[in-house]
Design an enzyme around this catalytic site. Structure first.
Site, PDB file in Angstrom:
ATOM      1  N   ASN A 156       0.798  -1.235   0.000  1.00 54.15           N
ATOM      2  CA  ASN A 156       0.000   0.000   0.000  1.00 54.15           C
ATOM      3  C   ASN A 156       0.832   1.287   0.000  1.00 54.15           C
ATOM      4  O   ASN A 156       0.353   2.329  -0.430  1.00 54.15           O
ATOM      5  CB  ASN A 156      -1.052  -0.005   1.121  1.00 54.15           C
ATOM      6  CG  ASN A 156      -0.465  -0.013   2.497  1.00 54.15           C
ATOM      7  OD1 ASN A 156       0.689  -0.401   2.686  1.00 54.15           O
ATOM      8  ND2 ASN A 156      -1.242   0.403   3.472  1.00 54.15           N
ATOM      9  N   LYS A 179      12.399  -7.424   1.125  1.00 55.67           N
ATOM     10  CA  LYS A 179      11.465  -8.199   0.306  1.00 55.67           C
ATOM     11  C   LYS A 179      10.170  -7.403   0.190  1.00 55.67           C
ATOM     12  O   LYS A 179       9.343  -7.401   1.087  1.00 55.67           O
ATOM     13  CB  LYS A 179      11.176  -9.568   0.922  1.00 55.67           C
ATOM     14  CG  LYS A 179      10.506 -10.487  -0.078  1.00 55.67           C
ATOM     15  CD  LYS A 179       9.452 -11.393   0.503  1.00 55.67           C
ATOM     16  CE  LYS A 179       8.139 -10.766   0.814  1.00 55.67           C
ATOM     17  NZ  LYS A 179       7.392 -10.157  -0.308  1.00 55.67           N
ATOM     18  N   PRO A 180      10.006  -6.683  -0.925  1.00 59.96           N
ATOM     19  CA  PRO A 180       8.764  -5.912  -1.084  1.00 59.96           C
ATOM     20  C   PRO A 180       7.610  -6.824  -1.460  1.00 59.96           C
ATOM     21  O   PRO A 180       7.818  -7.984  -1.845  1.00 59.96           O
ATOM     22  CB  PRO A 180       9.105  -4.963  -2.244  1.00 59.96           C
ATOM     23  CG  PRO A 180      10.145  -5.675  -3.034  1.00 59.96           C
ATOM     24  CD  PRO A 180      10.908  -6.558  -2.076  1.00 59.96           C
ATOM     25  N   ALA A 181       6.398  -6.301  -1.370  1.00 59.30           N
ATOM     26  CA  ALA A 181       5.214  -7.079  -1.779  1.00 59.30           C
ATOM     27  C   ALA A 181       5.299  -7.346  -3.275  1.00 59.30           C
ATOM     28  O   ALA A 181       5.713  -6.475  -4.045  1.00 59.30           O
ATOM     29  CB  ALA A 181       3.952  -6.285  -1.457  1.00 59.30           C
ATOM     30  N   GLY A 233       2.846  -5.111   7.595  1.00 55.25           N
ATOM     31  CA  GLY A 233       1.833  -5.874   6.860  1.00 55.25           C
ATOM     32  C   GLY A 233       0.689  -6.233   7.788  1.00 55.25           C
ATOM     33  O   GLY A 233       0.471  -5.570   8.813  1.00 55.25           O
ATOM     34  N   SER A 234      -0.011  -7.289   7.437  1.00 55.13           N
ATOM     35  CA  SER A 234      -1.210  -7.639   8.205  1.00 55.13           C
ATOM     36  C   SER A 234      -0.835  -8.303   9.534  1.00 55.13           C
ATOM     37  O   SER A 234       0.240  -8.897   9.671  1.00 55.13           O
ATOM     38  CB  SER A 234      -2.072  -8.590   7.378  1.00 55.13           C
ATOM     39  OG  SER A 234      -1.333  -9.756   7.087  1.00 55.13           O
ATOM     40  N   GLU A 255       4.928  -3.620  12.303  1.00 57.64           N
ATOM     41  CA  GLU A 255       3.926  -2.580  12.024  1.00 57.64           C
ATOM     42  C   GLU A 255       2.754  -3.294  11.375  1.00 57.64           C
ATOM     43  O   GLU A 255       2.835  -3.688  10.208  1.00 57.64           O
ATOM     44  CB  GLU A 255       4.508  -1.516  11.074  1.00 57.64           C
ATOM     45  CG  GLU A 255       5.681  -0.735  11.648  1.00 57.64           C
ATOM     46  CD  GLU A 255       5.272   0.275  12.709  1.00 57.64           C
ATOM     47  OE1 GLU A 255       4.071   0.504  12.895  1.00 57.64           O
ATOM     48  OE2 GLU A 255       6.177   0.818  13.366  1.00 57.64           O
ATOM     49  N   LEU A 256       1.668  -3.478  12.128  1.00 55.72           N
ATOM     50  CA  LEU A 256       0.607  -4.382  11.663  1.00 55.72           C
ATOM     51  C   LEU A 256      -0.698  -3.635  11.366  1.00 55.72           C
ATOM     52  O   LEU A 256      -0.701  -2.433  11.142  1.00 55.72           O
ATOM     53  CB  LEU A 256       0.425  -5.490  12.704  1.00 55.72           C
ATOM     54  CG  LEU A 256       1.730  -6.224  13.092  1.00 55.72           C
ATOM     55  CD1 LEU A 256       1.488  -7.266  14.167  1.00 55.72           C
ATOM     56  CD2 LEU A 256       2.395  -6.870  11.873  1.00 55.72           C
ATOM     57  N   CYS A 289      -3.096   1.617   6.747  1.00 58.82           N
ATOM     58  CA  CYS A 289      -3.253   0.998   8.064  1.00 58.82           C
ATOM     59  C   CYS A 289      -3.830   1.998   9.063  1.00 58.82           C
ATOM     60  O   CYS A 289      -4.467   1.616  10.036  1.00 58.82           O
ATOM     61  CB  CYS A 289      -1.912   0.479   8.554  1.00 58.82           C
ATOM     62  SG  CYS A 289      -0.651   1.756   8.498  1.00 58.82           S
ATOM     63  N   GLU A 386     -10.407  -4.751   9.188  1.00 60.18           N
ATOM     64  CA  GLU A 386      -9.949  -3.607   8.384  1.00 60.18           C
ATOM     65  C   GLU A 386     -10.742  -3.586   7.087  1.00 60.18           C
ATOM     66  O   GLU A 386     -10.759  -4.577   6.364  1.00 60.18           O
ATOM     67  CB  GLU A 386      -8.471  -3.798   8.002  1.00 60.18           C
ATOM     68  CG  GLU A 386      -7.487  -3.468   9.073  1.00 60.18           C
ATOM     69  CD  GLU A 386      -6.048  -3.514   8.531  1.00 60.18           C
ATOM     70  OE1 GLU A 386      -5.572  -4.604   8.200  1.00 60.18           O
ATOM     71  OE2 GLU A 386      -5.413  -2.444   8.468  1.00 60.18           O
TER      72      GLU A 386
HETATM   73  P1  NAD Z   1       0.363  -8.856   4.015  1.00 67.32           P
HETATM   74  O1  NAD Z   1       0.563  -9.181   5.450  1.00 67.32           O
HETATM   75  O2  NAD Z   1      -0.457  -9.769   3.208  1.00 67.32           O
HETATM   76  O3  NAD Z   1       1.769  -8.765   3.267  1.00 67.32           O
HETATM   77  C1  NAD Z   1       2.808  -7.944   3.745  1.00 67.32           C
HETATM   78  C2  NAD Z   1       4.132  -8.495   3.264  1.00 67.32           C
HETATM   79  O4  NAD Z   1       4.323  -9.774   3.835  1.00 67.32           O
HETATM   80  C3  NAD Z   1       4.221  -8.689   1.750  1.00 67.32           C
HETATM   81  O5  NAD Z   1       5.535  -8.393   1.334  1.00 67.32           O
HETATM   82  C4  NAD Z   1       3.938 -10.168   1.587  1.00 67.32           C
HETATM   83  O6  NAD Z   1       4.509 -10.715   0.412  1.00 67.32           O
HETATM   84  C5  NAD Z   1       4.616 -10.723   2.820  1.00 67.32           C
HETATM   85  N1  NAD Z   1       4.132 -12.023   3.252  1.00 67.32           N
HETATM   86  C6  NAD Z   1       2.906 -12.567   3.092  1.00 67.32           C
HETATM   87  N2  NAD Z   1       2.875 -13.804   3.642  1.00 67.32           N
HETATM   88  C7  NAD Z   1       4.102 -14.013   4.172  1.00 67.32           C
HETATM   89  C8  NAD Z   1       4.688 -15.108   4.881  1.00 67.32           C
HETATM   90  N3  NAD Z   1       4.014 -16.204   5.165  1.00 67.32           N
HETATM   91  N4  NAD Z   1       5.976 -14.985   5.265  1.00 67.32           N
HETATM   92  C9  NAD Z   1       6.680 -13.868   4.998  1.00 67.32           C
HETATM   93  N5  NAD Z   1       6.177 -12.812   4.329  1.00 67.32           N
HETATM   94  C10 NAD Z   1       4.900 -12.887   3.934  1.00 67.32           C
HETATM   95  O7  NAD Z   1      -0.161  -7.368   3.982  1.00 67.32           O
HETATM   96  P2  NAD Z   1      -0.561  -6.504   2.715  1.00 67.32           P
HETATM   97  O8  NAD Z   1      -1.871  -6.991   2.214  1.00 67.32           O
HETATM   98  O9  NAD Z   1       0.577  -6.425   1.764  1.00 67.32           O
HETATM   99  O10 NAD Z   1      -0.724  -5.056   3.360  1.00 67.32           O
HETATM  100  C11 NAD Z   1      -1.865  -4.649   4.019  1.00 67.32           C
HETATM  101  C12 NAD Z   1      -1.719  -4.816   5.509  1.00 67.32           C
HETATM  102  O11 NAD Z   1      -0.569  -4.113   5.959  1.00 67.32           O
HETATM  103  C13 NAD Z   1      -2.878  -4.232   6.275  1.00 67.32           C
HETATM  104  O12 NAD Z   1      -3.216  -5.084   7.337  1.00 67.32           O
HETATM  105  C14 NAD Z   1      -2.311  -2.915   6.806  1.00 67.32           C
HETATM  106  O13 NAD Z   1      -2.943  -2.422   7.943  1.00 67.32           O
HETATM  107  C15 NAD Z   1      -0.895  -3.297   7.073  1.00 67.32           C
HETATM  108  N6  NAD Z   1      -0.041  -2.113   7.104  1.00 67.32           N
HETATM  109  C16 NAD Z   1       0.440  -1.697   8.310  1.00 67.32           C
HETATM  110  C17 NAD Z   1       1.214  -0.556   8.383  1.00 67.32           C
HETATM  111  C18 NAD Z   1       1.757  -0.066   9.692  1.00 67.32           C
HETATM  112  O14 NAD Z   1       2.661   0.758   9.669  1.00 67.32           O
HETATM  113  N7  NAD Z   1       1.262  -0.525  10.829  1.00 67.32           N
HETATM  114  C19 NAD Z   1       1.507   0.161   7.223  1.00 67.32           C
HETATM  115  C20 NAD Z   1       1.011  -0.295   6.003  1.00 67.32           C
HETATM  116  C21 NAD Z   1       0.231  -1.448   5.962  1.00 67.32           C
END
Ligand code: NAD
Length: 482
Positions: A156, A179-181, A233-234, A255-256, A289, A386
């Site tokens: 995002n 490792k970016p998304a 991430g999530s 940061e979740l 987030c 969310e």
């Molecule tokens: P996601 O958790 O699906 O993915 C985040 C990252 O983790 C990606 O790079 C993905 O490839 C990787 N990933 C996924 N599964 C993995 C695994 N099993 N092992 C290692 N890496 C793995 O999240 P998303 O959909 O990319 O982003 C949205 C989420 O991120 C939302 O929940 C949002 O609130 C959160 N977010 C939090 C913040 C913050 O600062 N707190 C900022 C931005 C986004």
């Protein structure tokens, strides 16, 4: 026909070189506005990840020993290059992420600022020297780089989530593997060009993309030289990674997810409250987030607020992010649109009243219209999950105690927003809300100079401010007698 975006898909970035992955696999990167494939990036395997960690390990001693002033100058140069390339980077973010160009420009400015801020932090790494209370020795505390850091970022904010980690890590003297998304890797690769040009030595920053993040990350965390995991991430993936990191007792910054409440009291300046709510809800089309997920409005101003917010949401121009007139771009994927609509349908079936939007947009691209919904019971799924989209649920409340209890009724605790003219009440309620960050009469909290992070299941640790660099430093205590 190569698109300009494909220029940033030259390979994995390991040890300062672009290379194909070991297995030669590719991941397609698509434009969420159209579904068109923009480029293919390499699909890293466990062996590629090992090569990236190896490169980070080889570069680590020299980078840790590089004078802080030099590290600072390199980071400052990263800032300058990002600012010079702001337009091109913003266009790339808009293309692969879908966000409106004006949001992408805001992101680039925010992302670049982490380099400037951490260039300033690099030369202010703390240290302590004190006489022990018993008088027998001195207590010396030396802050050393924690070691190799694995950085994992979401789609995002493809630039800012990367620089928010890379800049403090490098300032502290750590080397990293990012490792970016895989939905938005092109921005991360475009930034890799810039690091090299700014003078970041080979191996200090490595970037790999993969369609199998689980095993690839597990392999990196199993390497005893990796001492830090910084994840954004999530919450679900964060929990998995905490368990993985526990095996080698690796320091984690997390940061979740969030479920931010907005609280509008009767005495709020309604112009400020509506502007602030629009910003908190609609920055990045709700894919943030910190996005307002539950909007609580006190009974006395509820109807006026709903009317004004609906007018503003209805007036937003929806379209491809790259169109300069767009105010609300597409969602990242078709699955994201389905999830948002599931939440809206659930709320509607529980008695929610739709004031605008509420139906996915037909045609190509992953669009969902700006939606306002009232009379949603707090038992609805969107009160707990969310939404991550342009949907604004408004809940009516009567008293301060009631709204504080309701706002805290979530597993998350990232951001919250409070609107009131009574600053005493604003500060009192700020103290009672379980969140890492509060916007008081303000719909935006992110600032590289301030500690960003959450409580409860929104995370561990802080990024930004003076706190960000500490996540990449390990205090070493020396009991010195002389
Ligand atoms: P996601 O958790 O699906 O993915 C985040 C990252 O983790 C990606 O790079 C993905 O490839 C990787 N990933 C996924 N599964 C993995 C695994 N099993 N092992 C290692 N890496 C793995 O999240 P998303 O959909 O990319 O982003 C949205 C989420 O991120 C939302 O929940 C949002 O609130 C959160 N977010 C939090 C913040 C913050 O600062 N707190 C900022 C931005 C986004």
């Amino acid at each position: 026909m190569p698109t300009p975006a494909s220029r940033h898909a030259r390979g994995l970035y390991i040890a300062g070189r672009w290379c194909d992955g070991e297995a030669g696999g590719r991941i397609a990167v698509t434009d969420p506005s159209t579904g068109t494939v923009l480029a293919h990036v390499p699909d890293a395997t466990v062996a590629d990840a090992a090569a990236a960690v190896e490169a980070a390990a080889a570069a680590a001693p020299t980078w840790a020993a590089t004078p802080p002033r030099r590290r600072s100058e390199i980071l400052r140069r990263c800032f300058e290059l990002m600012v010079e390339r702001a337009d091109a980077l913003a266009a790339l973010i808009s293309l692969e992420n879908g966000k409106a160009l004006r949001d992408a420009r805001g992101e680039v400015a925010y992302a670049a600022e982490f380099f400037r801020w951490n260039a300033e932090e690099a030369v202010r790494i703390p240290g302590d020297f004190a006489l022990a209370p018993a008088g027998a020795n001195r207590i010396i505390v030396d802050y050393q780089p924690i070691g190799i850091a694995v950085l994992i970022t979401p789609w995002n904010f493809p630039a800012a989530m990367a620089t928010r980690k890379i800049a403090p890590a490098l300032a502290a003297g750590c080397t990293v593997v990012l490792k970016p998304a895989s939905e938005t890797p092109l921005t991360a690769y475009a930034l890799a060009d810039l690091y090299a040009e700014a003078g970041v030595p080979p191996g200090v920053v490595n970037v790999i993309t993969t369609s199998t993040p689980g095993p690839v990350t597990a392999a990196m965390l199993a390497d005893p030289r990796v001492r830090k995991l910084s994840f954004t991430g999530s919450t679900g993936v964060g929990r998995l990674l905490l368990a993985e990191a526990a095996k080698n007792v690796i320091s984690c910054s997390m940061e979740l997810g969030g479920n931010a409440p907005v609280i509008v009291f009767d005495d709020a300046d309604l112009d400020v409250a509506v502007d602030g709510t629009m910003l908190a809800k609609m920055r990045n089309a709700g894919e943030a987030c910190t996005a307002a997920n539950r909007i609580f409005v006190q009974a006395g101003v509820h109807d006026a607020f709903v009317r004004r917010l609906t007018e503003r949401m209805t007036a937003l121009k929806v379209g491809p992010g790259i169109d300069p007139l767009t105010e609300c771009g597409p969602m990242i994927t078709a699955a994201a649109v389905s999830k948002i609509h599931r939440l809206v349908e659930d709320a509607r079936q529980r008695g929610g009243r739709i004031h605008c939007g509420g139906t996915p947009t037909a045609g190509s691209g992953h669009f969902y219209p700006p939606t306002v919904i009232t009379d949603v019971p707090t038992t609805a799924a969107m009160a707990r999950e969310e939404i991550f989209g342009p949907v604004a649920p408004i809940y009516r409340f009567e008293s301060e105690d009631e709204v504080v209890a309701e706002a805290n009724n979530t597993e998350y605790g990232l951001a919250a927003y409070i609107f009131t003219r009574d600053i005493g009440r604003g500060l009192r309620v700020s103290g009672r809300i379980e969140a890492g960050m509060i916007g008081l009469n303000r719909g935006l909290v992110s600032d590289p100079a301030a500690p960003f992070g959450g409580v409860k299941q929104s995370g561990l640790g802080r990024e930004g401010g003076h706190h960000g660099i500490l996540e990449f430093l390990e205090p070493k205590y020396i009991a010195a007698a002389f």
